[in-house]
Design an enzyme around this catalytic site. Structure first.
Site, PDB file in Angstrom:
ATOM      1  N   ASP A  28       0.751  -1.386   0.250  1.00 47.94           N
ATOM      2  CA  ASP A  28       0.503   0.230   0.154  1.00 47.94           C
ATOM      3  C   ASP A  28       0.491   1.336   0.014  1.00 47.94           C
ATOM      4  OD1 ASP A  28      -3.090   0.847   1.722  1.00 47.94           O
ATOM      5  OD2 ASP A  28      -1.535   2.068   0.472  1.00 47.94           O
ATOM      6  N   ILE A  29       0.748   2.240  -0.949  1.00 43.25           N
ATOM      7  CA  ILE A  29       1.601   3.643  -1.159  1.00 43.25           C
ATOM      8  C   ILE A  29       1.129   4.383  -0.050  1.00 43.25           C
ATOM      9  CG2 ILE A  29      -0.286   5.062  -2.565  1.00 43.25           C
ATOM     10  CD1 ILE A  29       3.235   3.748  -3.762  1.00 43.25           C
ATOM     11  N   GLU A  87     -12.430   3.945  -0.962  1.00 47.33           N
ATOM     12  CA  GLU A  87     -11.615   4.910  -2.396  1.00 47.33           C
ATOM     13  C   GLU A  87     -11.540   3.297  -3.420  1.00 47.33           C
ATOM     14  OE1 GLU A  87      -7.804   5.982  -0.363  1.00 47.33           O
ATOM     15  OE2 GLU A  87      -7.211   6.004  -2.024  1.00 47.33           O
ATOM     16  N   HIS A  92     -10.145  -4.923  -2.617  1.00 47.79           N
ATOM     17  CA  HIS A  92      -8.683  -5.557  -2.092  1.00 47.79           C
ATOM     18  C   HIS A  92      -8.362  -5.960  -0.652  1.00 47.79           C
ATOM     19  CE1 HIS A  92     -10.413  -1.473  -2.514  1.00 47.79           C
ATOM     20  NE2 HIS A  92      -8.944  -1.089  -0.613  1.00 47.79           N
ATOM     21  N   HIS A  94      -7.010  -5.515   2.651  1.00 42.47           N
ATOM     22  CA  HIS A  94      -5.448  -4.661   3.697  1.00 42.47           C
ATOM     23  C   HIS A  94      -4.831  -5.795   4.470  1.00 42.47           C
ATOM     24  CE1 HIS A  94      -6.557  -0.836   2.584  1.00 42.47           C
ATOM     25  NE2 HIS A  94      -7.523  -1.156   2.913  1.00 42.47           N
TER      26      HIS A  94
HETATM   27  P1  5GP Z   1      -9.613   1.995   0.495  1.00 46.25           P
HETATM   28  O1  5GP Z   1     -10.687   1.599  -0.285  1.00 46.25           O
HETATM   29  O2  5GP Z   1      -9.255   0.411   1.515  1.00 46.25           O
HETATM   30  O3  5GP Z   1      -9.974   3.206   1.363  1.00 46.25           O
HETATM   31  O4  5GP Z   1      -8.735   2.805   0.144  1.00 46.25           O
HETATM   32  C1  5GP Z   1      -7.839   1.857  -0.713  1.00 46.25           C
HETATM   33  C2  5GP Z   1      -6.237   1.774  -0.606  1.00 46.25           C
HETATM   34  O5  5GP Z   1      -5.388   1.689  -1.777  1.00 46.25           O
HETATM   35  C3  5GP Z   1      -5.348   2.571   0.200  1.00 46.25           C
HETATM   36  O6  5GP Z   1      -5.097   2.223   1.253  1.00 46.25           O
HETATM   37  C4  5GP Z   1      -4.130   3.717  -0.496  1.00 46.25           C
HETATM   38  O7  5GP Z   1      -3.454   3.510   0.084  1.00 46.25           O
HETATM   39  C5  5GP Z   1      -3.995   2.255  -1.400  1.00 46.25           C
HETATM   40  N1  5GP Z   1      -3.778   3.070  -2.587  1.00 46.25           N
HETATM   41  C6  5GP Z   1      -4.529   3.962  -3.216  1.00 46.25           C
HETATM   42  N2  5GP Z   1      -3.747   4.029  -4.766  1.00 46.25           N
HETATM   43  C7  5GP Z   1      -3.352   2.805  -4.652  1.00 46.25           C
HETATM   44  C8  5GP Z   1      -2.188   3.135  -5.414  1.00 46.25           C
HETATM   45  O8  5GP Z   1      -1.732   4.038  -6.482  1.00 46.25           O
HETATM   46  N3  5GP Z   1      -1.125   2.524  -5.309  1.00 46.25           N
HETATM   47  C9  5GP Z   1      -1.130   1.980  -4.001  1.00 46.25           C
HETATM   48  N4  5GP Z   1       0.301   0.892  -3.749  1.00 46.25           N
HETATM   49  N5  5GP Z   1      -2.119   1.910  -3.158  1.00 46.25           N
HETATM   50  C10 5GP Z   1      -3.151   2.748  -3.255  1.00 46.25           C
END
Ligand code: 5GP
Length: 129
Positions: A28-29, A87, A92, A94
């Site tokens: 995760d970035i 987001e 996905h 974690h």
């Molecule tokens: P969520 O949908 O679970 O809230 O967030 C998606 C996750 O993807 C977040 O933890 C965010 O940091 C990660 N994320 C979003 N864009 C990117 C990306 O371009 N590259 C990577 N490696 N992680 C990402």
């Protein structure tokens, strides 16, 4: 097309830790903790429980192997697992090496350098069977 599909196609770079024909795992970035990894099906699907039971179970099997690799590579009390967030509309999971409960909250973030990301990804990948 989701940002994760762009990562899968190689259009956007990532710190990959594991991959097979159907799934990929990369760091995760914006991590909660060192080694925070996302496990993603290559087929773009919005929600985890939209997956067929067969695909869900395959995802869990792949996740198991990645989690065990993380546990060996990253010092931590245990690896936490969460399906959370709005987001990115692409399934996905974690996987987060945790030492405190705060590590599973998505409020405290850590900053890592490019070289830290690279060495973490390489170390986890080296333990992935
Ligand atoms: P969520 O949908 O679970 O809230 O967030 C998606 C996750 O993807 C977040 O933890 C965010 O940091 C990660 N994320 C979003 N864009 C990117 C990306 O371009 N590259 C990577 N490696 N992680 C990402």
């Amino acid at each position: 097309m989701s940002i994760f599909t762009k990562i899968i196609s190689g259009e956007i770079p990532s710190y990959k830790v594991a991959e097979n024909n159907s799934f990929i795992a990369f760091l995760d970035i914006n991590p909660n903790a060192k080694g925070h990894t996302l496990v993603v099906p290559k087929k773009e699907e919005n929600k985890i429980f939209d997956l067929s039971k067969v695909d869900y179970n395959k995802l869990m099997e792949f996740t198991y192997d990645v989690a065990r690799a993380i546990e060996k590579a990253v010092p931590c009390q245990r690896v936490g697992m969460s399906v959370i967030g709005l987001e990115v509309p692409h399934v996905h999971i974690h996987l987060i090496p945790i030492n405190t409960m705060v590590d599973m909250q998505f409020t405290n973030k850590i900053k890592l350098s490019n070289s830290q990301f690279i060495s973490l990804a390489e170390k986890i990948a080296s333990f992935y069977i």
